[in-house]
Design a protein around this motif. Structure first.
Motif, PDB file in Angstrom:
ATOM      1  N   GLN A  59      -9.468   4.667   5.211  1.00  0.00           N
ATOM      2  CA  GLN A  59      -9.496   6.116   5.348  1.00  0.00           C
ATOM      3  C   GLN A  59     -10.827   6.731   4.953  1.00  0.00           C
ATOM      4  O   GLN A  59     -10.985   7.941   4.978  1.00  0.00           O
ATOM      5  N   GLY A  60     -11.775   5.859   4.579  1.00  0.00           N
ATOM      6  CA  GLY A  60     -13.107   6.381   4.327  1.00  0.00           C
ATOM      7  C   GLY A  60     -13.282   7.104   3.010  1.00  0.00           C
ATOM      8  O   GLY A  60     -14.167   7.933   2.870  1.00  0.00           O
ATOM      9  N   VAL A  61     -12.431   6.806   2.011  1.00  0.00           N
ATOM     10  CA  VAL A  61     -12.659   7.349   0.671  1.00  0.00           C
ATOM     11  C   VAL A  61     -14.027   6.859   0.186  1.00  0.00           C
ATOM     12  O   VAL A  61     -14.755   7.549  -0.513  1.00  0.00           O
TER      13      VAL A  61
ATOM     14  N   TYR B 147     -17.139  13.891  -5.230  1.00  0.00           N
ATOM     15  CA  TYR B 147     -17.630  14.676  -4.095  1.00  0.00           C
ATOM     16  C   TYR B 147     -18.857  15.501  -4.440  1.00  0.00           C
ATOM     17  O   TYR B 147     -19.770  15.633  -3.628  1.00  0.00           O
TER      18      TYR B 147
ATOM     19  N   VAL C  93      -5.296  -2.653  -5.338  1.00  0.00           N
ATOM     20  CA  VAL C  93      -4.234  -2.265  -4.413  1.00  0.00           C
ATOM     21  C   VAL C  93      -4.662  -1.117  -3.511  1.00  0.00           C
ATOM     22  O   VAL C  93      -4.106  -0.922  -2.447  1.00  0.00           O
ATOM     23  N   GLU C  94      -5.633  -0.329  -3.962  1.00  0.00           N
ATOM     24  CA  GLU C  94      -6.029   0.825  -3.160  1.00  0.00           C
ATOM     25  C   GLU C  94      -7.277   0.535  -2.316  1.00  0.00           C
ATOM     26  O   GLU C  94      -7.786   1.419  -1.652  1.00  0.00           O
TER      27      GLU C  94
ATOM     28  N   GLN D 172     -22.272  -0.425 -12.786  1.00  0.00           N
ATOM     29  CA  GLN D 172     -22.693   0.967 -12.843  1.00  0.00           C
ATOM     30  C   GLN D 172     -24.221   1.078 -12.765  1.00  0.00           C
ATOM     31  O   GLN D 172     -24.788   1.842 -11.989  1.00  0.00           O
TER      32      GLN D 172
ATOM     33  N   GLY E 264     -21.243  12.411  -6.483  1.00  0.00           N
ATOM     34  CA  GLY E 264     -21.281  11.037  -5.998  1.00  0.00           C
ATOM     35  C   GLY E 264     -21.214   9.987  -7.086  1.00  0.00           C
ATOM     36  O   GLY E 264     -21.731   8.894  -6.932  1.00  0.00           O
TER      37      GLY E 264
ATOM     38  N   SER F 284     -18.826   7.917 -10.239  1.00  0.00           N
ATOM     39  CA  SER F 284     -17.492   7.630 -10.752  1.00  0.00           C
ATOM     40  C   SER F 284     -17.648   6.725 -11.957  1.00  0.00           C
ATOM     41  O   SER F 284     -18.588   5.947 -12.045  1.00  0.00           O
TER      42      SER F 284
ATOM     43  N   TYR G  63      -4.427  10.736   3.984  1.00  0.00           N
ATOM     44  CA  TYR G  63      -4.693  10.078   5.264  1.00  0.00           C
ATOM     45  C   TYR G  63      -6.030  10.483   5.864  1.00  0.00           C
ATOM     46  O   TYR G  63      -6.554   9.787   6.716  1.00  0.00           O
TER      47      TYR G  63
ATOM     48  N   SER H 268     -23.692   4.958  -5.066  1.00  0.00           N
ATOM     49  CA  SER H 268     -22.695   5.318  -6.076  1.00  0.00           C
ATOM     50  C   SER H 268     -21.642   4.228  -6.154  1.00  0.00           C
ATOM     51  O   SER H 268     -20.901   4.020  -5.199  1.00  0.00           O
ATOM     52  N   PRO H 269     -21.582   3.533  -7.264  1.00  0.00           N
ATOM     53  CA  PRO H 269     -20.530   2.520  -7.394  1.00  0.00           C
ATOM     54  C   PRO H 269     -19.211   3.206  -7.706  1.00  0.00           C
ATOM     55  O   PRO H 269     -19.105   3.962  -8.664  1.00  0.00           O
ATOM     56  N   ILE H 270     -18.208   2.990  -6.857  1.00  0.00           N
ATOM     57  CA  ILE H 270     -16.909   3.632  -7.044  1.00  0.00           C
ATOM     58  C   ILE H 270     -15.916   2.565  -7.479  1.00  0.00           C
ATOM     59  O   ILE H 270     -15.783   1.532  -6.824  1.00  0.00           O
ATOM     60  N   ALA H 271     -15.257   2.839  -8.585  1.00  0.00           N
ATOM     61  CA  ALA H 271     -14.237   1.905  -9.048  1.00  0.00           C
ATOM     62  C   ALA H 271     -12.931   2.244  -8.346  1.00  0.00           C
ATOM     63  O   ALA H 271     -12.458   3.361  -8.436  1.00  0.00           O
TER      64      ALA H 271
ATOM     65  N   GLY I 156      -8.628  10.483   4.096  1.00  0.00           N
ATOM     66  CA  GLY I 156      -9.643   9.735   3.382  1.00  0.00           C
ATOM     67  C   GLY I 156     -10.330  10.511   2.281  1.00  0.00           C
ATOM     68  O   GLY I 156     -11.404  10.141   1.829  1.00  0.00           O
TER      69      GLY I 156
ATOM     70  N   ASP J  45       0.845  -1.172   0.000  1.00  0.00           N
ATOM     71  CA  ASP J  45       0.000   0.000   0.000  1.00  0.00           C
ATOM     72  C   ASP J  45       0.900   1.248   0.000  1.00  0.00           C
ATOM     73  O   ASP J  45       1.652   1.467   0.936  1.00  0.00           O
TER      74      ASP J  45
ATOM     75  N   PRO K 158      -6.636   0.864   1.809  1.00  0.00           N
ATOM     76  CA  PRO K 158      -6.559   2.257   2.254  1.00  0.00           C
ATOM     77  C   PRO K 158      -7.854   3.033   2.009  1.00  0.00           C
ATOM     78  O   PRO K 158      -8.259   3.846   2.841  1.00  0.00           O
ATOM     79  N   ALA K 159      -8.513   2.758   0.893  1.00  0.00           N
ATOM     80  CA  ALA K 159      -9.742   3.487   0.600  1.00  0.00           C
ATOM     81  C   ALA K 159     -10.804   3.190   1.650  1.00  0.00           C
ATOM     82  O   ALA K 159     -11.555   4.071   2.060  1.00  0.00           O
TER      83      ALA K 159
ATOM     84  N   SER L 274       0.226   4.359   0.416  1.00  0.00           N
ATOM     85  CA  SER L 274      -0.011   5.354   1.463  1.00  0.00           C
ATOM     86  C   SER L 274       0.691   4.939   2.752  1.00  0.00           C
ATOM     87  O   SER L 274       1.145   5.779   3.518  1.00  0.00           O
TER      88      SER L 274
END
Ligand code: NA
Ligand code: NA
Lengths: 421, 182, 311
Positions: free
Chosen positions: C183-185, B51, C175-176, C159, B54, B56, A230, C168-171, A232, A165, C179-180, A167
């Motif tokens: 960290q609440g992305v 953002y 590997v991310e 989609q 909403g 992508s 970090y 909302s479907p987020i691609a 998010g 990762d 973290p996503a 990050s």
């Protein structure tokens, strides 16, 4: 046939064949002639290996770093640090180190850093009575700080190869980056104790304040990039794109004089050039690494290395020495691609923390940039200031020693790298 | 790593070739710069879109990636022309100037041969993707569209390699790998 | 004959155990005629490059996953359709009937042959995916999905599912993912329970339902290489593949409940969509099913009808 492939690699490298081609040819010898793969299986790697979302962070961070330098935000940073500590004994070289450290937190590229900070600092140092080699030496070594202090191109590559990762690696680099900064500043101060130099006049608090306010748009960038990752708000790759947008916006507002299409184009093109150099090597290295994997080389080497009666630290010592030795003659990018597929499993097998190892690797890659005969930071400075490379090397020696000391510290205090986990 | 490869002009390449080289380089530079800007802008836009609205799109991510792949492979040729790829020239630098030049010519010939081989196999690969009608991951694009960057890029690289060979044969001193990287 | 078998899953995963069982059985039953070189953990290439690498001849086979297979053959998109497969925690028989059916698994196999691949086995490694959130308040009603940012595999079906159900479907690249989520992305993801447990994903509000089934993991081989083998070896490979398919579904049945229990013990709040509510969710999914038929034509329609009639 595997031996022929590996042999071809070293011969081609020695006669000055471009590194990507040397790796591609020797990989292809093994894959096509030995393993019997069709040629298209080799060639398609040149596309497949660079088609990656994670690696997009490379051109974006390079682009952002170029814009910082060329559009003037980097200059604001320098003036602030100089006002703050430039008047103390050793203050000017220390200003160089600290500016490089902060600039390193904005940019992913060492060459951009040495040129940006060097062009501002060196004239000041010469006027204050420092020798040319003193001025260039401190910049050459400090310029590599940006690879430890996030964001870092080498960390992105490391993460891509080791499937870690990014990050997490970025976070792990902060404390080690500070440790190296402190050691470099200490070196600058100690060196300046001898010799008769004019001390710069102390800047008034008003001037300090004003330069601080001027530098705010630049100082805010690491907060936005790292805070965004970090906090998010976005992923590392997205953060790199945000960084570009941010620098552009700030330059448009505060640096209207430098905010020209011509500069913008130059920054973008320079990012393309560097990315192409890196990604073409990546393509060749992928072919080479796959050939080695299919031929069972990493597996064999791992078995051998872990069976050596030298203990875990002995094994790590061998790995680090290998990095430093290769670093004298090769650029960090091919070193990472050639060695990590083989070395990373070894490190995992002896139970080292991957994060700790990543930090040690990056420290070795910093060293590689300043060791002759092939050191990009040395080349960049000698080219930019039109001085012989030997002059840069002479001045870099004491700082280089500090860098080696840092490597030992980071090695024996793994906590520095892993505390952020 | 060199960020600032000087746009080393080719001295003495016979005029028609120089004009071809200059025109092609300029076009490729402009296209590559456009592509990196497109990629950056779309990556930034996808953050904003997420953002504000909403949403992508997998397709946006792909266009970001493919733009950079095209930029890199299109710039491959100009890079060869300037001899700006990284090489270990510690040993060859020690050779006398004339021997060094001979080594350079042999290297460039070897590179041309390699590119011909790459070109042929890239074409086989591309033709395979085309005839199979594969789609990219987002399912919105024909897979041969991004991968065409490979045969196209290699073909251009071959053109530049041949131009470099001509320049070498005519006897023009060309920038050294390390000099160019400064 | 030695075959190069690549896959992207870690050596501790069920995927890898399935691969080990498969390769050892084939070698044993062909008396060592067919051996394997297994490259796990994506050490040679990432998962999305495995199928192109099979076509280019770089590797012989892989243990892939439905959304990836859908990028070369859109019919695999059927496993992304919301609430099509009636999979219960301890009963995967609907899936089994579909894989074994001529118009189900058979149609996928023949479609793959047209693209240069041999479908050796459909051997799922997880229960269907649903809405796993990072906050400890799981989605309990359809309205609860509105406005959530959920990581989901790309593709048009994914989609459209988002648009239909209001999230909302987020691609996000694999590997991310961690973290996503950390960290609440994103607010969570469309994820399955066993994978979530094995990878210790930071998810606390789990809705367990057979929403869609991307964990349908096929073993796919190069058709050219398959045909180059003697017929008796081909037969062994297909036999072992069929056995693995049965075996893997049994493992999913055994593991799912245990995985959910462990996730609950780790502090996750788990809710289930009840049998009574399922028809309403399925009704809502209709536009997605129709879009699938539109994308895939006659064959897709036949497969969909088959899946429905096998319930
Ligand atoms: Na940095
Ligand atoms: Na070096």
């Amino acid at each position: 046939m595997t031996a022929l492939g590996i042999g071809a690699f070293f011969i081609l490298l020695l006669v000055g064949t471009p590194i990507w081609a040397a790796m591609l040819i020797s990989g292809a010898i093994v894959l096509v002639l030995d393993i019997g793969m069709p040629a298209q299986a080799v060639t398609s790697q040149l596309f497949i290996s660079i088609d990656s979302w994670l690696l997009l962070a490379v051109p974006f961070f390079l682009f952002a770093g170029n814009l910082m330098t060329e559009m003037g935000l980097a200059g604001r940073l320098f003036r602030f640090i100089e006002n703050l500590i430039g008047h103390t004994r050793g203050g000017l070289p220390a200003t160089g180190v600290v500016t490089c450290a902060i600039f390193g937190a904005l940019s992913g590229s060492s060459t951009a850093t040495v040129v940006a900070v060097g062009s501002m600092l060196v004239p000041h140092m010469l006027r204050a009575g420092y020798d040319r080699h003193d001025a260039l030496g401190v910049i050459a070594v400090s310029g590599t700080l940006g690879q430890m202090i996030p964001p870092s191109i080498y960390m992105i590559l490391f993460a891509a190869i080791a499937q870690m990762d990014v990050s997490k690696l970025f976070l792990a680099g902060i404390l080690p980056g500070l440790v190296i900064t402190v050691l470099l500043v200490a070196t600058a101060v100690i060196l300046s104790w001898y010799g008769d130099r004019k001390l710069r006049e102390r800047a008034g608090s008003k001037a300090v304040m004003k330069s601080f306010v001027d530098a705010l748009p630049a100082l805010a960038m690491p907060v936005i990039v790292l805070g965004g990752i970090y906090g998010g708000l976005f992923t590392p790759t997205e953060a790199a794109a945000v960084a570009v947008a941010y620098v552009l916006a700030m330059s448009a507002i505060f640096e209207r004089g430098n905010f020209t299409f011509r500069t913008f184009f130059r920054c973008a093109e320079s990012a393309v050039v560097t990315t192409t150099i890196i990604f073409i090597i990546l393509g060749g290295a992928t072919v080479f690494a796959n050939a080695m994997t299919f031929a069972g080389i990493p597996q064999t080497v791992t078995e051998f290395m872990t069976s050596l009666p030298v203990g875990d630290h002995g094994t790590m010592a061998i790995v680090l020495l290998l990095f430093i030795a290769l670093g004298t003659v090769l650029d960090p990018v091919p070193i990472l691609y050639i060695t990590l597929p083989i070395v990373f499993p070894i490190v995992q097998a002896i139970g080292y923390s991957p994060t700790h190892f990543a930090v040690l690797t990056i420290a070795c890659m910093m060293i590689a940039q300043v060791t002759p005969p092939v050191g990009m930071s040395l080349f960049a400075l000698s080219g930019f200031f039109k001085v012989p490379i030997g002059t840069v090397i002479r001045g870099a020696m004491p700082y280089f020693a500090a860098l080696l000391l840092s490597l030992l510290v980071l090695w024996w205090v793994p906590w520095l790298a892993t505390v952020a986990e | 790593m060199s960020d600032t490869v000087a746009a080393a002009p080719l001295r003495g390449l016979p005029t028609p070739f120089r004009q071809i080289e200059a025109a092609l380089s300029t076009v490729l530079r402009v296209v590559a710069v456009f592509l990196i800007c497109l990629s950056t802008a779309l990556a930034f836009a996808s953050v904003v879109l997420r953002y504000l609205f909403g949403t992508s799109y997998g397709m946006v991510e792909e266009v970001c990636r493919f733009s950079i792949v095209y930029a890199v492979l299109l710039y491959f040729g100009p890079l060869i022309m300037r001899n700006a790829h990284l090489a270990m020239t510690v040993v060859t630098d020690l050779l006398p100037r004339r021997l060094n030049r001979t080594v350079d010519i042999v290297q460039t010939l070897l590179l041309a041969a390699l590119l011909v081989w790459l070109m042929r196999s890239a074409w086989t690969w591309e033709a395979g993707l085309y005839s199979m009608g594969l789609l990219t991951m987002s399912g919105e694009m024909q897979a041969w569209v991004p991968s065409a960057a490979l045969p196209v890029g290699i073909a251009l690289a071959l053109v530049f390699t041949l131009l470099r060979l001509i320049a070498l044969a005519v006897g023009t001193p060309l920038p050294h790998a390390t000099e160019a990287a400064e | 004959k030695q075959l190069r078998f690549v896959h992207a899953y870690p050596t501790a995963s069920q995927h890898h155990k399935n691969v080990q069982w498969f390769t050892q059985e084939v070698t044993k039953r062909t008396d060592g005629d067919v051996t394997f070189q297994v490259f796990p953990s994506a050490q040679v290439m990432p998962i999305n490059q495995e199928l192109p690498a099979i076509l280019s001849g770089q590797v012989s086979m892989t243990y892939s996953v439905a959304p990836i297979a859908a990028s070369v053959e859109p019919l695999w998109g059927i496993f992304d359709l919301p609430f099509l497969f009636d999979i219960a925690l301890d009963d995967t028989s609907h899936g089994r009937r579909f894989f074994d059916s001529e118009k189900g698994g058979g149609m996928l196999a023949s479609a793959m042959e047209k693209r240069g691949f041999k479908l050796v086995s459909i051997a799922p490694t997880d229960y269907p995916s649903s809405f796993f959130l990072t906050k400890p308040e799981p989605v309990e009603t359809m309205d609860g999905l509105h406005g959530l940012k959920l990581r989901s595999p790309g593709g048009r079906i994914g989609q459209l599912s988002g648009e239909t159900f209001g999230y909302s479907p987020i691609a996000i690249a694999g590997v991310e993912l961690v973290p996503a989520l950390t960290q609440g992305v994103v607010d969570g993801g469309i994820l399955p329970p066993i994978y979530t447990r094995d990878n210790k994903l930071p998810l606390k509000g789990l809705t367990v339902a057979p929403y869609n089934w991307p964990a349908v993991t096929p073993i796919i081989m190069s058709l050219a290489e398959f045909k180059s083998l003697p017929e008796k070896d081909q037969k062994v490979i297909m036999e072992v593949g069929a056995e693995l398919s049965q075996k893997s579904l049994k493992i999913v049945e055994e593991q799912t409940t245990a995985a959910i229990k462990e996730l609950e013990a780790g502090g996750a709040k788990v809710v289930y969509i009840s049998e009574a509510d399922l028809p309403a969710w399925r009704e809502k999914a209709q536009p997605v099913w129709e879009a699938f038929v539109e994308m895939t034509g006659e064959d897709g329609k036949a497969m969909l009808d088959e899946a429905i009639s096998l319930r």
